[in-house]
Motif scaffolding. Sequence first.
Motif, PDB file in Angstrom:
ATOM      1  N   MET A   1      -5.515  64.593  32.487  1.00  0.00           N
ATOM      2  CA  MET A   1      -7.022  64.567  32.949  1.00  0.00           C
ATOM      3  C   MET A   1      -7.257  65.641  33.859  1.00  0.00           C
ATOM      4  O   MET A   1      -6.658  65.914  34.976  1.00  0.00           O
ATOM      5  CB  MET A   1      -7.391  63.090  33.560  1.00  0.00           C
ATOM      6  N   MET A   2      -8.197  66.419  33.644  1.00  0.00           N
ATOM      7  CA  MET A   2      -8.660  67.687  34.337  1.00  0.00           C
ATOM      8  C   MET A   2      -9.901  67.107  35.442  1.00  0.00           C
ATOM      9  O   MET A   2     -10.779  66.202  34.904  1.00  0.00           O
ATOM     10  CB  MET A   2      -9.092  68.666  33.847  1.00  0.00           C
ATOM     11  N   MET A   3      -9.497  67.289  36.738  1.00  0.00           N
ATOM     12  CA  MET A   3     -10.621  66.802  37.649  1.00  0.00           C
ATOM     13  C   MET A   3     -11.188  68.045  38.314  1.00  0.00           C
ATOM     14  O   MET A   3     -10.468  69.125  38.539  1.00  0.00           O
ATOM     15  CB  MET A   3      -9.977  66.013  38.997  1.00  0.00           C
ATOM     16  N   GLU A   4     -12.491  68.203  38.572  1.00  0.00           N
ATOM     17  CA  GLU A   4     -13.299  69.181  39.408  1.00  0.00           C
ATOM     18  C   GLU A   4     -13.441  68.956  40.722  1.00  0.00           C
ATOM     19  O   GLU A   4     -13.906  67.811  40.965  1.00  0.00           O
ATOM     20  CB  GLU A   4     -14.351  69.560  38.351  1.00  0.00           C
ATOM     21  N   PHE A   5     -12.954  69.813  41.612  1.00  0.00           N
ATOM     22  CA  PHE A   5     -13.263  69.687  42.789  1.00  0.00           C
ATOM     23  C   PHE A   5     -14.391  70.672  43.349  1.00  0.00           C
ATOM     24  O   PHE A   5     -14.300  71.914  42.965  1.00  0.00           O
ATOM     25  CB  PHE A   5     -11.895  70.020  43.548  1.00  0.00           C
ATOM     26  N   ILE A   6     -15.208  70.235  44.287  1.00  0.00           N
ATOM     27  CA  ILE A   6     -16.417  70.946  44.681  1.00  0.00           C
ATOM     28  C   ILE A   6     -16.158  71.205  46.236  1.00  0.00           C
ATOM     29  O   ILE A   6     -15.529  70.227  46.760  1.00  0.00           O
ATOM     30  CB  ILE A   6     -17.681  70.173  44.755  1.00  0.00           C
ATOM     31  N   TYR A   7     -16.355  72.382  46.742  1.00  0.00           N
ATOM     32  CA  TYR A   7     -16.286  72.525  48.185  1.00  0.00           C
ATOM     33  C   TYR A   7     -17.473  72.933  48.822  1.00  0.00           C
ATOM     34  O   TYR A   7     -18.382  73.580  48.166  1.00  0.00           O
ATOM     35  CB  TYR A   7     -15.074  73.742  48.325  1.00  0.00           C
ATOM     36  N   THR A   8     -17.434  73.028  50.241  1.00  0.00           N
ATOM     37  CA  THR A   8     -18.681  73.409  50.913  1.00  0.00           C
ATOM     38  C   THR A   8     -18.202  74.241  51.908  1.00  0.00           C
ATOM     39  O   THR A   8     -17.144  74.434  52.373  1.00  0.00           O
ATOM     40  CB  THR A   8     -19.379  71.940  51.667  1.00  0.00           C
ATOM     41  N   ASP A   9     -19.501  74.894  52.697  1.00  0.00           N
ATOM     42  CA  ASP A   9     -19.234  75.712  53.813  1.00  0.00           C
ATOM     43  C   ASP A   9     -19.167  74.690  55.056  1.00  0.00           C
ATOM     44  O   ASP A   9     -19.339  73.482  54.769  1.00  0.00           O
ATOM     45  CB  ASP A   9     -20.269  76.826  53.731  1.00  0.00           C
ATOM     46  N   PRO A  10     -18.848  75.025  56.225  1.00  0.00           N
ATOM     47  CA  PRO A  10     -18.799  74.370  57.407  1.00  0.00           C
ATOM     48  C   PRO A  10     -19.880  73.357  57.815  1.00  0.00           C
ATOM     49  O   PRO A  10     -19.713  72.273  58.168  1.00  0.00           O
ATOM     50  CB  PRO A  10     -18.307  75.146  58.557  1.00  0.00           C
ATOM     51  N   ASN A  11     -21.200  73.902  57.095  1.00  0.00           N
ATOM     52  CA  ASN A  11     -22.383  72.969  57.397  1.00  0.00           C
ATOM     53  C   ASN A  11     -22.539  71.808  56.487  1.00  0.00           C
ATOM     54  O   ASN A  11     -23.676  71.063  56.138  1.00  0.00           O
ATOM     55  CB  ASN A  11     -23.420  74.238  57.376  1.00  0.00           C
ATOM     56  N   GLY A  12     -21.596  71.909  55.411  1.00  0.00           N
ATOM     57  CA  GLY A  12     -21.746  70.903  54.027  1.00  0.00           C
ATOM     58  C   GLY A  12     -22.455  71.438  53.182  1.00  0.00           C
ATOM     59  O   GLY A  12     -22.795  70.612  52.296  1.00  0.00           O
ATOM     60  N   ILE A  13     -22.922  72.650  52.945  1.00  0.00           N
ATOM     61  CA  ILE A  13     -23.719  73.056  51.906  1.00  0.00           C
ATOM     62  C   ILE A  13     -22.923  73.350  50.627  1.00  0.00           C
ATOM     63  O   ILE A  13     -21.686  74.250  50.824  1.00  0.00           O
ATOM     64  CB  ILE A  13     -24.553  74.251  52.267  1.00  0.00           C
TER      65      ILE A  13
END
Length: 89
Positions: A1-13
């Motif tokens: 199963m492939m999971m996609e991870f999202i990342y933010t900048d330090p401000n949560g954007i």
Amino acid sequence: MMMEFIYTDPNGIEQGPLLNCSLDLEIGTYDKAKNDFEITVSTDSWDRKLTYDSKFYCVGTEFGGIVKSIEIDTEAEEVKIGAYAQENC
């Protein structure tokens, strides 16, 4: 199963999905797991917006974490980004 991870900048954007990297994520009960993570990416692929206090998470799950450490290995040309993993961050 492939999971996609999202990342933010330090401000949560949100900045988009984690690409061109490896992820070692361990979440479990505190007496049986380290509850930490390490993202490894080449220095050429590293988006410098993924830095201290950035978050990453898998949409629709409780898996993710907040960046608390960054190690740059110039000889290996890679960046190791990590910290304790979080649930429901």
